[in-house]
Design a protein around this motif. Sequence first.
Motif, PDB file in Angstrom:
ATOM      1  N   ASN A 227      28.713  36.305   5.756  1.00 50.02           N
ATOM      2  CA  ASN A 227      29.139  37.713   5.860  1.00 50.02           C
ATOM      3  C   ASN A 227      28.815  38.503   4.601  1.00 50.02           C
ATOM      4  O   ASN A 227      29.602  39.344   4.164  1.00 50.02           O
ATOM      5  N   ASN A 228      27.667  38.217   4.009  1.00 48.33           N
ATOM      6  CA  ASN A 228      27.274  38.931   2.792  1.00 48.33           C
ATOM      7  C   ASN A 228      26.239  39.991   3.162  1.00 48.33           C
ATOM      8  O   ASN A 228      25.111  39.669   3.511  1.00 48.33           O
ATOM      9  N   TYR A 229      26.666  41.237   3.078  1.00 42.40           N
ATOM     10  CA  TYR A 229      25.805  42.329   3.544  1.00 42.40           C
ATOM     11  C   TYR A 229      25.165  43.106   2.394  1.00 42.40           C
ATOM     12  O   TYR A 229      24.792  44.260   2.552  1.00 42.40           O
ATOM     13  N   SER A 230      25.045  42.458   1.216  1.00 50.39           N
ATOM     14  CA  SER A 230      24.561  43.215   0.054  1.00 50.39           C
ATOM     15  C   SER A 230      23.056  43.473   0.098  1.00 50.39           C
ATOM     16  O   SER A 230      22.570  44.362  -0.570  1.00 50.39           O
ATOM     17  N   LYS A 231      22.322  42.674   0.881  1.00 46.33           N
ATOM     18  CA  LYS A 231      20.864  42.862   0.877  1.00 46.33           C
ATOM     19  C   LYS A 231      20.332  43.324   2.229  1.00 46.33           C
ATOM     20  O   LYS A 231      19.306  42.851   2.703  1.00 46.33           O
ATOM     21  N   CYS A 232      21.071  44.255   2.850  1.00 47.11           N
ATOM     22  CA  CYS A 232      20.612  44.771   4.140  1.00 47.11           C
ATOM     23  C   CYS A 232      21.236  46.147   4.360  1.00 47.11           C
ATOM     24  O   CYS A 232      21.970  46.631   3.507  1.00 47.11           O
ATOM     25  N   SER A 233      20.929  46.773   5.481  1.00 48.03           N
ATOM     26  CA  SER A 233      21.629  47.996   5.878  1.00 48.03           C
ATOM     27  C   SER A 233      22.333  47.723   7.195  1.00 48.03           C
ATOM     28  O   SER A 233      21.843  46.938   8.021  1.00 48.03           O
TER      29      SER A 233
END
Length: 244
Positions: A227-233
């Motif tokens: 659930n790591n959304y730091s490298k996407c939109s």
Amino acid sequence: MAKRVLIKFSGEALANEDGHGIDSKILKFIASEIKPLVEAGVEVGLVVGGGNIIRGVNASKEGIIRRSSGDYMGMLATVINAIALQEALEHFGLKARVQSAIKMAEICEPFIMRRAIRHLEKGRVVIFAAGTGNPFFTTDTAATLRAVEIGAEMIIKATKVDGVYDKDPHKYPTAKKLPHLTYDEALQDNIKVMDDTAIALAKDNQLPIIVCNMFEKGNLYDIIVNNNYSKCSIVSDTRSENET
Ligand code: GTP
């Protein structure tokens, strides 16, 4: 961790360095990115475009091939890519099934929603081929439709860029990455996430759309399992607590 996802890969991204065909190195890379997801217990549906082989819009632009025929040619291209992906996944020890929206019983299964779900429950990767089976739709729309049908928690557009920008980052060095957009923002003309049909379908069903770079190793795992959304939109009307 998301339990069930639909990942859409660009067909163009499968191409060799000259922009055509299918590069085995890329197939291998994709399979190696999918395998840890399945091993973590994620149920994975895939859709792949056909742009490395033929695009309906381009094929028809001289006016010789009708747009509908061009689109059917594009749908067949996605079947070729789906078979290649199935082989690559099996090469890596995964179980995979191709289901086509256009019946071609000698090559693959027909699309049967309940059967696709059964495959997923058994840990098989299901590759949905031949788009929606209808001309004038994109593989992004097909992917969104299948995501909704199989009850995926999100659709991931795995592409060559790492997210959604306010303008084309290749043309404008000042382009800004947008980590989170609402569906209405994604429908604006300058924002190229997916075509409007796909976004409208996602909006109607409150299906989050994630855009990420498919070539960044471990990115899919980070998004789907960690659930790591730091490298996407992300396109959705609500924010998850893990978003920055
Ligand atoms: P279960 O019934 O859950 O065990 O799924 P399964 O897919 O293993 O069983 P099934 O006997 O339906 O299929 C066995 C193999 O045949 C799989 O590789 C399927 O993808 C393939 N298959 C099933 N239906 C078709 C079809 O209509 N056309 C083609 N070409 N292959 C098919």
